[in-house]
Design a protein around this motif. Structure first.
Motif, mmCIF file in Angstrom:
data_model
loop_
_atom_site.group_PDB
_atom_site.id
_atom_site.type_symbol
_atom_site.label_atom_id
_atom_site.label_comp_id
_atom_site.label_asym_id
_atom_site.label_seq_id
_atom_site.Cartn_x
_atom_site.Cartn_y
_atom_site.Cartn_z
ATOM 1 N N GLU A 18 8.851 1.131 4.597
ATOM 2 C CA GLU A 18 10.272 1.474 4.483
ATOM 3 C C GLU A 18 11.065 0.180 4.420
ATOM 4 N N ASP A 25 2.967 3.427 8.046
ATOM 5 C CA ASP A 25 1.605 3.932 8.184
ATOM 6 C C ASP A 25 0.692 3.043 7.354
ATOM 7 N N ARG A 55 2.257 2.793 3.766
ATOM 8 C CA ARG A 55 3.542 3.477 3.549
ATOM 9 C C ARG A 55 4.561 2.589 4.245
ATOM 10 N N ILE A 74 -3.982 1.045 1.928
ATOM 11 C CA ILE A 74 -2.818 1.800 1.475
ATOM 12 C C ILE A 74 -1.789 1.745 2.602
ATOM 13 N N SER A 88 4.439 10.541 -4.983
ATOM 14 C CA SER A 88 4.226 11.951 -4.634
ATOM 15 C C SER A 88 4.287 12.840 -5.855
ATOM 16 N N SER A 121 7.560 3.685 -5.583
ATOM 17 C CA SER A 121 8.415 4.465 -4.695
ATOM 18 C C SER A 121 7.619 5.683 -4.237
ATOM 19 N N GLU A 122 7.826 6.082 -3.005
ATOM 20 C CA GLU A 122 7.085 7.227 -2.476
ATOM 21 C C GLU A 122 7.396 8.476 -3.284
ATOM 22 N N PHE A 176 11.383 4.634 0.952
ATOM 23 C CA PHE A 176 9.971 4.601 1.297
ATOM 24 C C PHE A 176 9.163 4.266 0.047
ATOM 25 N N ALA A 177 8.106 3.500 0.227
ATOM 26 C CA ALA A 177 7.240 3.132 -0.890
ATOM 27 C C ALA A 177 5.790 3.167 -0.429
ATOM 28 N N ILE A 178 4.901 3.292 -1.404
ATOM 29 C CA ILE A 178 3.465 3.235 -1.175
ATOM 30 C C ILE A 178 2.948 1.955 -1.815
ATOM 31 N N THR A 212 -0.561 -0.207 -2.563
ATOM 32 C CA THR A 212 -2.019 -0.201 -2.578
ATOM 33 C C THR A 212 -2.510 -1.632 -2.802
#
Length: 89
Positions: free
Chosen positions: A49, A32, A47, A45, A84, A79-80, A2-4, A6
């Motif tokens: 996979e 998301d 999210r 933003i 986090s 990376s998520e 999973f990654a974020i 922006t």
């Protein structure tokens, strides 16, 4: 993994299309998404996979850097887990 992702920059037509088309071409699934406009500024933003053994995160960043250059945007991929950890401190 999973990654974020922006995405920020001046609002204009085609931002979402450019970013999501590249993600689809790289077989990256959007889990998301949130986007907003603040005056003339666009922020999104996501999210996502994807299989990092097939597409290393650095290659995804390179592909999105091309989109960022073409669209005059700043696009960052983290990376998520890292995202986090940094935001919990």
């Amino acid at each position: 993994m999973f990654a974020i992702i922006t995405v920020t920059g001046a609002d204009h037509t085609g931002i979402i299309a450019a970013v999501t088309t590249t993600l689809a071409e790289k077989d990256v699934n959007i889990v998301d998404v949130s986007q907003t406009l603040m005056d003339k500024w666009f922020t999104m933003i996501l999210r996502v996979e994807f299989d990092e053994t097939v597409l290393p995160i650095a290659r995804l960043q390179d592909a999105l850097d091309e989109v960022g250059t073409q669209q005059s945007l700043v696009i960052r991929v983290q990376s998520e887990a890292l995202f986090s950890a940094v935001n919990e401190i």
